[in-house]
Each structure stands twice: as C-alpha cells, then as structure tokens.
Scaffold this motif. Structure first.
Motif, PDB file in Angstrom:
ATOM      1  N   MET A  66       0.806  -1.217   0.000  1.00 43.12           N
ATOM      2  CA  MET A  66       0.000   0.000   0.000  1.00 43.12           C
ATOM      3  C   MET A  66       0.843   1.273   0.000  1.00 43.12           C
ATOM      4  O   MET A  66       0.339   2.338   0.346  1.00 43.12           O
ATOM      5  N   LYS A  67       2.093   1.170  -0.406  1.00 44.98           N
ATOM      6  CA  LYS A  67       2.949   2.366  -0.457  1.00 44.98           C
ATOM      7  C   LYS A  67       2.358   3.425  -1.371  1.00 44.98           C
ATOM      8  O   LYS A  67       2.563   4.620  -1.173  1.00 44.98           O
ATOM      9  N   GLU A  68       1.646   2.966  -2.389  1.00 46.20           N
ATOM     10  CA  GLU A  68       1.008   3.906  -3.308  1.00 46.20           C
ATOM     11  C   GLU A  68      -0.505   3.784  -3.219  1.00 46.20           C
ATOM     12  O   GLU A  68      -1.222   3.897  -4.217  1.00 46.20           O
ATOM     13  N   ALA A  69      -1.007   3.545  -2.013  1.00 45.09           N
ATOM     14  CA  ALA A  69      -2.456   3.458  -1.837  1.00 45.09           C
ATOM     15  C   ALA A  69      -3.105   4.778  -2.237  1.00 45.09           C
ATOM     16  O   ALA A  69      -2.640   5.843  -1.844  1.00 45.09           O
ATOM     17  N   VAL A  70      -4.146   4.699  -3.048  1.00 48.41           N
ATOM     18  CA  VAL A  70      -4.823   5.916  -3.474  1.00 48.41           C
ATOM     19  C   VAL A  70      -6.223   6.006  -2.871  1.00 48.41           C
ATOM     20  O   VAL A  70      -6.912   7.001  -3.037  1.00 48.41           O
TER      21      VAL A  70
END
Length: 366
Positions: A66-70
């Motif tokens: 989820m490092k790039e969870a939007v």
C-alpha cells in the motif's frame, strides 16, 4: 475525488495474464481474518466496529503493498455512486457497499490488492491478477496477511485454524476464484453440465458479481467452497486443475462450433458488433452480453487483436451504471444511462473494424 484518482491509474488485473487470458480474465484470492477479543462485525455495536476500524485502517495503509495506496477511507465518506463503482471494479462486495460508519476500504494504485474492513469479517484481504495466476495472487495476499499478523492479533484456534463469522470460511479463510468467459459452452448449451460437474466436486460457480448474481456477458466466477481440512497449497492446486479443465472444455466447444456451425458464430458476432456500433440506447445487460460475443469474435480472429484493449479495458467496465454516472458527476435516470452507454460504445467501436467473416461464413453448415 479520491476514487477518480484510483480510476485514472492503470488497472493491472485488466491486462492479460500469463496463461489462458482469453478465457480466464482474472484470478482473485480472498482471505478472511478477525481480530481476537472483538466481536464479529455482524454482532458488534457501532462503537466496537469503530474501534476495530481505528486499529485496522492504519495497519492496512502501512502494508508494503500500500505504499502507493490511493484509496483509504471509512465507508460513510463515499457516495452511493462511488460505492457502486467499487463494486463494479470488484474491489468491494455488494454487501460492503451497504456499510457506513465503522467500516472501511483500502486499495492500492494498481488495484492488485484491496482490503475491506468490517464487512462480514474484520478483514477481507483481496488480491487480483490478470489471467490464470492464482499462485501469484496468493503471494500478494499472503504477504499482506503476514505483515498484518505482525501488527495485530488474529483470532486463531490451534484445532480449527482462523476463526471467521461464517463457518464455511473457518480454517484457512481462503477463497480462491477465477473470472472465466465461457460463450462457447453457453452457445453450445453445455454450460449446465459443466456447472453441475464443478459443483459436484465442491466448487461454486457464480455470476459476475458473486453469490446470487447473474452470469452477465457469459462471465462466471469459479471458487472453492471448502476452507477447512485443506492447506492453502492444496486448495490452489485443485482450483488450478479444475479451472484448466473448464478452459479446455471451452476451447473444445469453440472449436466444435467453428467446425460444425460456423454461420452461427459469424451471425452472433456480426449482429453483436452491428448493434453495439450503431445503437443509440442500450441497457447494461444487453451491452455486456453483446460485448461477450465481440470478445469471442476477437478470440477467433474475426477482429484485429489490437482491439482487445478497447473491449476489455474500456467497454466492459466503463459502461457499467455507476461508472457512467461518475463520469457525468451526477445521478442519471435509466434512460439517460442507456443513451450515454450507447454513445460511449459507438465512439469506442469506431476504431474496431467490422468482423472479417469470409473464411468462417462460407461453409453452408446449419
């Protein structure tokens, strides 16, 4: 809007997978997990669900996937249309769309992993891959499960395994499923036999949006029903084997149709293309069923393969009711949606030439 940012990012599971992507559109792994010392969501008071959400949401956002969870929010912060968009994207269940305060969702940018918080269980971890890639999807879900287990205490019995709200999920808590496109078996009227055979060996065959839904567009979900008494590896191996057999039956059905009833194939595909390319009003159900036939035509070489992206990534998802309403940023009547859908399809299909029917339509078979 957060959900708009999610939809603008490329969706990885819509891209063809490594194997059988013509017939197996996607693979999904879902893990059910619950926190110890908290009642299951169905029995919990609102204050208890909110406590779980306060623990679960930051833990989910902190996952390496989820490092790039939007998208990470409480369900009461979404409009009804936004919730339905998430259902149409297969990121949440229809049941979760009915949740409000005390429930939440977290989705990463590529839509390969989605976590529902306080649906039927405290966590529903979902991982997605394109094509028949159950093991690859399992690795994503398993990693997320391991990371959550390091932060939170899950309800677990040494005798039974993971404890879940529904007894059918006790044990591994694993549901593996594949979305399969089976127009050959439907056209040849063999689908009923296949469904019965799959059910007899302990697997479930459901519609486009899961349990209790219709198989629109000749799309079916095949999943395991047993989670107790089998290891994750055994479940995945059995699922992979059975889905491979279903794929083979679909391939055989298509080949037999081409050999014995080529005019039927050409007629169905050509009519579908003609309606989609020229209609000025069309329902969601009719559009999906006709797009299924166009997709079959692509698999049989009646359209250039470059056109597959238009059908798979644009038409199948973006013509759904909530997606259309979100694009207009307002609620639309059924008539308005049907007109907008038809306009969208005509525009998209401008880049798809009519089917090349010469070779298939020449034999005078019945």
């Amino acid at each position: 809007m957060k959900i708009q940012a999610l939809l603008e990012a490329p969706c990885e599971w819509l891209h063809p997978g490594e194997q059988n992507s013509r017939i197996v559109l996607s693979s999904r792994i879902r893990l059910a997990r619950n926190l110890s010392r908290f009642p299951f969501p169905g029995w919990a008071r609102r204050t208890e669900r909110e406590k779980v959400l306060a623990l679960a949401l930051p833990a989910a956002v902190g996952l390496s996937a989820m490092k790039e969870a939007v998208l990470s929010d409480s369900m009461d912060h979404f409009t009804p249309v936004e919730k339905q968009v998430l259902v149409e994207e297969h990121l949440i269940s229809r049941e979760h769309a009915g949740r409000n305060a005390g429930s939440g969702v977290v989705v990463n940018r590529t839509r390969t992993i989605s976590l529902m918080i306080n649906e039927e269980d405290h966590f529903r971890i979902q991982a997605f891959k394109g094509g028949l890639q159950l093991k690859a999807a399992w690795r994503i879900a398993d990693k997320a499960d391991t990371e959550l287990d390091e932060k939170l205490e899950f309800a677990f019995s040494p005798k039974l395994g993971y404890l879940t709200a529904c007894p059918t999920n006790v044990g591994t808590g694993l549901r593996a499923s594949a979305m399969v496109h089976l127009p050959g078996l439907v056209l040849s009227e063999q689908i009923g036999q296949i469904v019965k055979a799959v059910n007899r060996i302990g697997l479930a065959v459901r519609g486009l949006y899961g349990e209790g839904t219709e198989a629109l567009g000749n799309l079916f979900q095949i999943s395991n029903q047993m989670t107790l008494g089998e290891s994750e590896e055994e479940i995945l191996e059995r699922m992979h084997k059975v889905i491979g057999q279903v794929v083979q039956h679909e391939e055989n059905a298509r080949q037999k149709l081409l050999e014995e009833r080529p005019r039927l194939v050409v007629d169905q595909v050509s009519r579908a293309y003609g309606v989609l390319a020229n209609a000025y009003t069309i329902s969601s159900k009719e559009a999906l069923n006709l797009l299924s036939l166009v997709r079959l035509g692509m698999d049989m070489g009646l359209f250039p393969d470059r056109c597959r992206t238009i059908v798979d990534e644009e038409c199948l998802i973006k013509t759904q009711p909530a997606h259309l309403q979100l694009s207009q940023e307002k609620k639309l009547s059924t008539e308005e949606r049907d007109a907008l859908r038809a306009d969208f399809l005509r525009t998209q299909l401008r880049d798809v030439p009519p089917p090349e029917t010469g070779q298939l339509s020449s034999p005078l078979h019945s």
